[in-house]
Write an enzyme that holds these catalytic residues in place. Structure first.
Site, PDB file in Angstrom:
ATOM      1  N   THR A   1      47.739  86.085 -70.598  1.00 34.02           N
ATOM      2  CA  THR A   1      46.641  85.612 -71.455  1.00 34.02           C
ATOM      3  C   THR A   1      45.381  86.457 -71.262  1.00 34.02           C
ATOM      4  OG1 THR A   1      47.519  83.388 -71.302  1.00 34.02           O
ATOM      5  CG2 THR A   1      45.241  83.583 -72.004  1.00 34.02           C
TER       6      THR A   1
ATOM      7  N   TRP B   1      42.388  82.900 -67.382  1.00 34.32           N
ATOM      8  CA  TRP B   1      43.092  81.640 -67.080  1.00 34.32           C
ATOM      9  C   TRP B   1      44.391  81.915 -66.331  1.00 34.32           C
ATOM     10  CZ3 TRP B   1      41.602  80.899 -72.660  1.00 34.32           C
ATOM     11  CH2 TRP B   1      40.381  80.221 -72.752  1.00 34.32           C
TER      12      TRP B   1
ATOM     13  N   GLU C   1      51.256  77.408 -71.692  1.00 33.91           N
ATOM     14  CA  GLU C   1      52.625  77.904 -71.940  1.00 33.91           C
ATOM     15  C   GLU C   1      53.045  77.675 -73.391  1.00 33.91           C
ATOM     16  OE1 GLU C   1      54.686  77.661 -67.601  1.00 33.91           O
ATOM     17  OE2 GLU C   1      55.846  78.140 -69.364  1.00 33.91           O
TER      18      GLU C   1
END
Lengths: 378, 237
Positions: free
Chosen positions: A125, A155, A357
């Site tokens: 990410t 993150w 996810e």
């Protein structure tokens, strides 16, 4: 069709439940309040064999089926999903190595994780690329026998405690996966993010500034990265769904205990249909979500395509967990809103299951993509 | 450095608390931390601070304290003697500790400068006065701690119905120890400080002074713990 667990699986569940009751639930509120990374609990989990269960046997691991991992994560998630994420997130970065790594890479990065407590992190990410992984901007430039990585990953779970990272970067226009030791020059770990929930989990920004990585650390070929990163999710989504099921189970148990103990209008709270029907809904949705999760894990363990089932399980379990946490707070009334009771924490912890996810909407896109290739659903 | 020290203290206090209280939970009304040992055989507990009657349940290791009643008419202590009395030892004992420390430093200075040195005149003049004040503070602190213990004990019987809360047991034990150690310190004080100074010429005085300060330090620690726990019991989290 067999709906019961094997003797070994039942024993595993009992062991995980005992671990949760002794180590996780009693410490959940403290870690939630302080945000301290639960290293001591992870050390105990490592000792009891709850960490890194999927590492192949030839590299010192247990090579447990995904279904077993789901059973454990559900129990742990019933105690605290923040702590569950801290001790379960290694899998996300280990799977790319298990799928696409060569023998040298597996020996170098997986084997040590079976010998001592270590963490690894999945760096995909970016600030501008979340659900749309194809937008990543991190680059890996080939210079001689090395790659030089530049970019920002955001993150990143366990980012500041990890010993190595799985990093997705672009080599030209080809997304490529690398394993990068965390002590490599040029890696800057950010401070812990202040998130809504799962405070025990360590989420940070990791910056790569001219990080030199030897080409032996590249996973697969140049351009394989996207495929590796996405295939990982087929493996990990059942586990994530199990964490969400853990929240639903905690919400149900807390609400049930409270409804059976609290008196209102001269009768037990559970005697009111408005309350008892919520409990009936909760247990039914929990079972539905659980069976979807187990099915997706079982398909993976049998080597069958589980992409749709994993997406369904992850999406539905996240929705149910969020709904159950809200209903649990509602049943507890004012006590559901105070931070001295475990209900409000469930509400904060559950939200992330609709996001990380792959957001719930992404899961639906995966399901629809699979449906589009299906003539009729049987 | 300071944060490392704080972590060490936290670890020590945490270990001590865990050993004493065992598993704990928080009163959902006043947020007081309570021990599972405080719960009676029926699974009930009256919060010593806010008076709610808690029915304690547990599911999956999570404590679920359910409030079904409240002690509205709980006995209130007469004239609040215990909170008043408790400030005498808490206020005076640290001053006595400080006085003893200053006299010890002055005695060491006199010893280092030579007994007849003119530089020590001030120390030799002021030390006996300070010694007298220190002993008076010590005496009042120890005497009032007996009174504090008594009023606290009566409060426990009246206000808390004599229920064996861990936090009150801790207070009773520490108070008893404090009084005992305080009496030993009172006896030891004139031996250590002869005519307002420590006669360091006598080699026996070094270990005796050491023991004296170990006792003073222990008493200070107990007092700090008692004050902290007492404040916690009155004001909650």
């Amino acid at each position: 069709m067999e709906f019961s667990l094997t003797k070994e699986q039942k024993e595993l569940v009992e062991k995980a439940r005992a671990f949760t009751k002794e180590w996780i639930s009693p410490n959940a509120a403290e870690h939630d309040r302080t945000g301290e990374f639960p290293k001591a609990i992870c050390a105990e989990a490592f000792k009891q064999g709850f960490m890194n269960p999927h590492i192949p046997k030839e590299y010192g691991g247990l090579e447990e089926p995904v279904l077993n991992h789901c059973l454990v994560m559900e129990e742990i998630g019933t105690g605290c999903t923040g702590i569950g994420t801290a001790l379960g997130s290694n899998g996300l970065s280990q799977y790319p190595v298990i799928f696409a790594g060569n023998d040298y890479q597996k020996k170098k990065f997986l084997e040590p994780m079976t010998q001592e407590l270590m963490f690894s992190a999945y760096c995909v990410t970016e600030p501008e690329a979340g659900s749309d992984v194809s937008r990543i901007k991190t680059t890996a430039e080939k210079i001689g026998n090395d790659y030089v990585i530049n970019g920002v990953k955001w993150w990143i779970t366990c980012g500041s405690v990890a010993s190595w990272y799985f990093v997705l970067a672009r080599v030209g226009d080809k997304p490529t996966g690398f394993v990068v030791p965390a002590d490599t020059d040029g890696i800057v770990r950010g401070i812990k993010e202040q998130n809504l929930g799962q405070h025990a989990s360590n989420t940070v920004r990791v910056t790569f500034e001219d990080v030199k990585v030897p080409q032996e650390y590249r996973l697969g070929e140049e351009g394989d990265g996207f495929k590796i990163a996405m295939k990982t999710f087929d493996h990990t989504r059942p586990g994530i769904a199990s964490g969400a099921n853990g929240i639903t189970k905690a919400a149900l148990n807390i609400a049930l205990t409270y409804a059976k103990g609290r008196r209102s209008f001269d009768k037990k709270l559970i005697s009111n249909q408005g309350v008892s029907f919520k409990l009936a809904d909760m247990v039914t949705k929990l079972d539905a979500s659980r069976y979807m999760t187990y099915l997706s894990a079982d398909l993976f363990d049998k080597g069958q395509d589980n992409a749709r089932q994993a997406a369904q399980a992850k999406w539905y379990a996240g929705e149910v967990a969020m709904w159950a946490a809200v209903e649990c707070c509602q049943i507890l009334g004012g006590y559901g809103y105070t931070n001295e009771m475990p209900a409000e924490k469930l509400l904060r912890d559950a939200k992330i299951y609709q996001i990380y996810e792959g957001a719930a909407e992404i899961q639906k896109m995966i399901i629809v993509a699979k449906l589009m290739r299906t003539k009729e659903v049987h | 450095m300071i944060s490392d020290l704080m972590k060490l203290v936290d670890k020590f206090v945490g270990g001590f608390k865990k050993r004493l209280y065992g598993k704990t939970f928080f009163c959902p009304v006043c947020h007081l931390e309570l021990s599972y040992y405080d719960v009676d055989v029926n699974g009930n507990l009256v919060c010593p601070l806010c008076g709610v009657v808690i029915e304690l349940h547990e599911t999956y290791g999570h404590s679920i304290p359910i409030v079904n009643d409240v002690e509205i008419n709980r006995a209130q202590p007469k004239k609040r003697l215990h909170p008043l009395a408790t400030h005498f030892p808490i206020g005076l004992f640290p001053l006595a500790f400080l006085g003893a420390l200053i006299i010890t430093i002055a005695s060491a200075y006199i010893k280092a400068s030579g007994t007849n040195s003119l530089e020590c005149g001030f120390c030799r003049d002021i030390s006996p006065v300070l010694d007298n004040i220190t002993w008076i503070f010590l005496f009042i602190a120890v005497l009032s701690s007996g009174f504090t213990f008594l009023t606290g004990f009566l409060d426990w019987k009246q206000r808390y119905g004599g229920r064996p809360y861990r936090v009150i047991t801790l207070k009773l034990v520490l108070s008893g120890l404090f009084i005992g150690i305080g009496i030993v310190i009172l006896i030891l004080h004139p031996v250590v400080f002869t005519a307002g100074v420590i006669p360091f010429e006598n080699p026996v005085m070094i270990p005796v002074t050491f023991v004296y300060f170990v006792l003073m330090g222990s008493a200070m620690f107990m007092l700090a713990t008692l004050g902290h726990v007492g404040g916690y019991l009155v004001f909650g989290k």
